[in-house]
Design an enzyme around this catalytic site. Structure first.
Site, PDB file in Angstrom:
ATOM      1  N   HIS A 107       0.810  -1.211   0.000  1.00 24.42           N
ATOM      2  CA  HIS A 107       0.000   0.000   0.000  1.00 24.42           C
ATOM      3  C   HIS A 107       0.844   1.262   0.000  1.00 24.42           C
ATOM      4  O   HIS A 107       0.505   2.255  -0.640  1.00 24.42           O
ATOM      5  CB  HIS A 107      -0.944  -0.019   1.198  1.00 24.42           C
ATOM      6  CG  HIS A 107      -2.106  -0.940   0.998  1.00 24.42           C
ATOM      7  ND1 HIS A 107      -2.876  -1.412   2.034  1.00 24.42           N
ATOM      8  CD2 HIS A 107      -2.641  -1.483  -0.127  1.00 24.42           C
ATOM      9  CE1 HIS A 107      -3.832  -2.193   1.560  1.00 24.42           C
ATOM     10  NE2 HIS A 107      -3.701  -2.254   0.255  1.00 24.42           N
ATOM     11  N   GLU A 109     -14.304   5.475 -30.805  1.00 31.18           N
ATOM     12  CA  GLU A 109     -13.745   4.470 -29.901  1.00 31.18           C
ATOM     13  C   GLU A 109     -14.161   3.058 -30.259  1.00 31.18           C
ATOM     14  O   GLU A 109     -13.714   2.106 -29.622  1.00 31.18           O
ATOM     15  CB  GLU A 109     -14.094   4.762 -28.432  1.00 31.18           C
ATOM     16  CG  GLU A 109     -15.181   5.708 -28.220  1.00 31.18           C
ATOM     17  CD  GLU A 109     -15.489   6.071 -26.788  1.00 31.18           C
ATOM     18  OE1 GLU A 109     -14.715   5.812 -25.855  1.00 31.18           O
ATOM     19  OE2 GLU A 109     -16.560   6.653 -26.606  1.00 31.18           O
ATOM     20  N   ASP A 160     -10.266   2.850 -25.545  1.00 32.15           N
ATOM     21  CA  ASP A 160     -11.323   1.920 -25.946  1.00 32.15           C
ATOM     22  C   ASP A 160     -11.134   1.426 -27.376  1.00 32.15           C
ATOM     23  O   ASP A 160     -11.401   0.262 -27.672  1.00 32.15           O
ATOM     24  CB  ASP A 160     -12.699   2.580 -25.796  1.00 32.15           C
ATOM     25  CG  ASP A 160     -13.291   2.360 -24.409  1.00 32.15           C
ATOM     26  OD1 ASP A 160     -13.061   1.288 -23.827  1.00 32.15           O
ATOM     27  OD2 ASP A 160     -13.970   3.267 -23.908  1.00 32.15           O
ATOM     28  N   CYS A 201      -7.649  11.883 -27.692  1.00 32.16           N
ATOM     29  CA  CYS A 201      -7.749  12.241 -26.280  1.00 32.16           C
ATOM     30  C   CYS A 201      -7.434  11.078 -25.352  1.00 32.16           C
ATOM     31  O   CYS A 201      -7.558  11.200 -24.133  1.00 32.16           O
ATOM     32  CB  CYS A 201      -9.130  12.800 -25.951  1.00 32.16           C
ATOM     33  SG  CYS A 201     -10.492  11.667 -26.291  1.00 32.16           S
TER      34      CYS A 201
END
Length: 831
Positions: free
Chosen positions: A453, A690, A714, A761
């Site tokens: 962590h 996408e 995507d 983007c």
């Protein structure tokens, strides 16, 4: 001990179901189950008799340890901690005995209402897994008189015995990356606690209570293991299904890409370890020795020690819950997930029963709790699983916080140098997050790992970290100067003057390069042959927009509106949305903004939409499909966007468009709404490319769109048919795949037919090797994270558009992303 408790209304006002509270922490019952009330009276009254176990410094919240063992947490308003006590006057102190109906806190309702998002007050039972709720109030209530909430203790019997009912069995394949470590175990625990049933998980003949995080971790379940799930009790069927779903719903082990986990080979005179977070730093060592508070072994009495432990747990629970809340508000998901796992550990029945057994044997609460924690630490450390061994630091962190709450010793932070290299056996997340970021130059630990962590937080905070260095890390002396090169997995504990000079020169070189790029960041990015490329930013809110402007961004290339919709129980209103969108435009100092309509579904969930379960969510209700499925929500967002001023600076981007019919349908709806609002101008409307069909139909889409923007993340996963959330495929999901490059080329050519421009983007725009290829393929805009704007602009200025075009065409003929990247390295060795 009374098993049933009637809570009285703490304020006068209407009762509100907890899941309707506009706060994700309370609405998600992360702090416990209960009820809320909208206050109409100015004085908070005690809903029951008990002792004040915790009182917030700012006076906005307290916890009452009720006589039946319930920990009743009362939180006045939403985000009221930020008021720093303004509007609150506590009438009691920690340790006070209070009776039901006694005034606790006076509240200036008008003052608080003007400054806080809501006055809604939450009353939750922090240890609600020990109770069920036969009755919850409804309607308008009277303070101190109306019944508010009825608690009934589950008692010493198990949920199976108290509820009755049959036993149910099932199987689950654990999908969580790294298996059942702390956070996945906490998810299974939460699923089990929601039902009146006893649930066990079995693996290789070992059985663990699903309500116990430490017991689940102790099974040593790895990713892909098949486990048996057994549920007994009245709610057995629902509990079985919920726990199986929790086990089989994939989660990632970390929140940032982990560095390679291999430690460097020993180098004479150096410390070698695992590079958990890259970077180069010079600093002075600050030793953070293990917290070992001396504890009384003998207790003051069973009742007293049990009450003391309950009060301490309540205080720590409140502090951790506040940390979750604050982290969620900042968008710091790494911190919030870690603290949520700590909250689950704090409520672990295995730890608590072991500690209480010691108390019943006459030992002190702290002594018993430490023994319980250390026993579990030994189990986890002995499993031979590095990921589970790294959770020992989390358990010790919980131990330290509880002991401090028990014995009242202040946690004095270490004295830091201006540039400190923290050295310790291991670091607890709370130790790191409470230190001033500006004085922490680096981290060195003897233990730990790249998936721990603290390593996750170090990467998120940009702090160089070297872990798993062994005992040599503990031989470092307080104040000694050290050079930490986490990039190489090495630290120089005795740097010579020449070593220091070389390290400073390298740091200065990197900083000078950064400053030089920043100094010219506001200038346009123009190639050597005179072609301007717009470098924009991907953002989530107005603060990001201001950061983008500060780093020289030409525009906003993508505003993800999901930030307004997630982590809440109801959709944002039209006014809320307009205010947020207008704030972004106002922060841009005249620049344009592309704002994407809501893109949820797949790996982005919004609880109040009630999206149907899907076997493949990435191919289901996503993007504009969700908008068409919820037309009222889509209309609200479109009206909110059309209300910003000036509309000439707004560009609306539509996600997941698959064909021209969807675009035409949306454009017609925008036109209808704009007409109804009597608007004289219209914003530009763009399509996010996408899915492969959108790229192949770019010429048709460009006829009706004002611009096209490629979402490379995507588009890559759909082109390659590889889930971008699947860690096992991560190394193969490469946007430089020639198949994807060909789709980008088709998109640009289709847009050119109608004189429209194309931007990118997705993450590809931030990849230095991709920048010359995208420019060569005809991309006119690159949208990146704010801090990368100066670097990308500097890179563009060194490129020739004509040369990029010539070479990009040749790259399309190559057969793999590796071949493409190899050729790019030859052509542009500086990227």
């Amino acid at each position: 001990m009374t098993t049933t408790l009637e809570l009285l209304a703490p304020f006068s006002g209407p009762a509100i179901a907890l899941d309707r509270v506009p706060d994700p922490v309370f609405a998600g019952r992360m702090m416990g189950d209960g009820l809320a009330i909208d206050p109409l009276s100015p004085t908070l009254l005690a809903p029951c008799s008990g002792a004040v176990a915790q009182l917030a410094r700012t006076g906005h919240a307290l916890t009452i340890a009720a006589d039946n063992g319930a920990e009743v947490l009362i939180h006045i308003g939403i985000d009221t901690v930020t008021l720093e006590g303004r509007g609150f006057r506590p009438l009691v102190a920690v340790g006070d005995r209070v009776r039901a109906g006694q005034p606790l806190i006076e509240v200036d309702l008008d003052a608080v209402a003007r400054q806080a998002p809501s006055l809604q007050t939450m009353v939750v039972i922090a240890n609600s897994d020990q109770f069920h709720f036969p009755r919850r109030a409804e309607g308008l209530l009277e303070a101190g008189r109306s019944h508010f909430l009825t608690l009934a203790a589950r008692g010493a019997v198990s949920p199976r015995e108290s509820a009755g009912g049959p036993e149910r069995r099932g199987e689950a394949v654990v999908r969580h990356e790294g298996g059942l470590h702390a956070r996945p175990s906490a998810l299974a625990q939460q699923a089990a606690k929601r039902h009146a049933a006893e649930v066990f998980i079995e693996l290789s003949g070992k059985r663990a209570n699903a309500r116990s995080v430490v017991a689940l971790m102790g099974l040593g379940v790895a990713e892909g293991d098949r486990v048996a799930v057994i549920a007994s009790g009245h709610d057995a069927d629902a509990a079985l299904a919920a726990v199986i779903e929790a086990l089989q719903t994939r989660s990632e082990a970390g929140h940032a890409a982990a560095a390679p986990a291999e430690a460097r080979e020993p180098v004479a005179g150096y410390l070698a370890g695992v590079a958990a977070a890259p970077g180069l730093a010079i600093g002075r060592v600050v030793r953070l020795d293990a917290f070992e508070m001396p504890l009384p072994e003998q207790g003051a009495g069973i009742a007293e020690e049990r009450a003391a432990l309950a009060a301490a747990l309540a205080r720590v629970r409140g502090a951790i819950s506040s940390g979750i809340d604050a982290a969620l508000r900042r968008g710091a998901t790494a911190e919030s997930d870690i603290f949520a796992a700590h909250l689950a550990l704090l409520d672990d029945p295995e730890l608590l029963s072991a500690a209480e057994a010691d108390i019943d044997a006459g030992r002190g609460a702290g002594f018993g709790f430490r023994r319980a924690v250390r026993a579990q630490c030994a189990i986890l450390a002995g499993l031979g699983n590095q990921l589970l061994a790294e959770r020992v630091a989390d358990l010790k962190d919980i131990e330290r916080q509880v002991l401090v709450a028990l014995y009242g010793e202040p946690e004095q932070g270490p004295e830091l140098f201006d540039a400190s290299i923290l050295a310790a056996e291991d670091l607890a997340p709370s130790e790191l997050t409470r230190l001033p970021r500006g004085k922490v130059a680096g981290i060195i630990t003897a233990a730990g790992g790249a998936s721990g962590h603290v390593a996750i937080l170090a990467r998120a905070l940009g702090i160089p970290a070297l872990v798993a260095c062994g005992p040599s890390a503990l031989a470092l002396e307080q104040g000694q100067t050290l050079v930490l090169d986490a990039r190489a997995g090495l630290a120089n504990p005795r740097p010579s003057a020449a070593d220091l000079a070389a390290a400073r020169a390298e740091i200065d070189k990197l900083e000078a390069k950064r400053r030089a790029m920043q100094a010219s960041a506001n200038a346009p990015a123009i190639t050597v042959d005179g072609v301007a490329i717009e470098v924009a930013v991907n953002i989530a809110n107005a603060d990001d927009a201001r950061e983008g402007v500060a780093h020289g961004a030409d525009a906003v290339g993508l505003l993800r509106t999901e930030f307004l919709f997630i982590d809440r129980r109801d959709a944002p209103t039209e006014a809320e949305q307009t205010e947020a969108y207008q704030a972004v435009l106002d922060a841009l100092d005249g620049r344009n903004a592309i704002i994407r309509t809501l893109d949820v579904g797949g790996d982005k969930e919004v609880p109040y939409l009630q999206l149907p379960p899907e076997p493949n969510p990435a191919l289901g209700l996503r993007g504009i499909r969700t908008g068409f499925a919820y037309p009222d929500m889509l209309d609200t967002q479109l009206r909110a966007l059309l209300a910003v001023k000036p509309l000439s600076r707004l560009r609306i981007l539509v996600p997941m468009i698959a064909d021209v019919g969807e675009l035409i349908r949306l454009r017609e709806r925008v036109e209808q709404l704009a007409g109804a609002m009597n608007l004289a101008e219209r914003p530009q409307l763009g399509v996010m490319v996408e899915v492969p069909s959108a790229a192949l139909l770019a010429d048709q889409l460009a006829k009706h769109a004002d611009f096209l923007s490629i979402g490379s993340n995507d588009l890559t996963q759909y082109t390659l048919a590889m889930d971008r959330c699947n860690a096992t495929l991560a190394s193969r999901i490469d946007s430089m795949h020639p198949g994807l490059l060909r789709l980008i080329a088709i998109t640009v050519e289709g847009a050119k037919k109608h004189g429209k421009w194309v931007g990118v983007c997705g993450a590809m725009a931030s990849d230095p090797q991709a920048v010359p290829v995208l420019i060569g393929l005809g991309v006119a805009e690159l949208s990146v994270s704010p801090r990368l704007v100066p670097e990308v602009k500097s890179l563009v200025r060194g490129l020739s558009r004509r040369h990029c075009e010539e070479e990009a065409l040749r790259l399309l003929a190559l057969g793999s992303p590796q071949a493409v990247r190899g050729r790019v390295t030859e052509l542009w060795p500086g990227v």
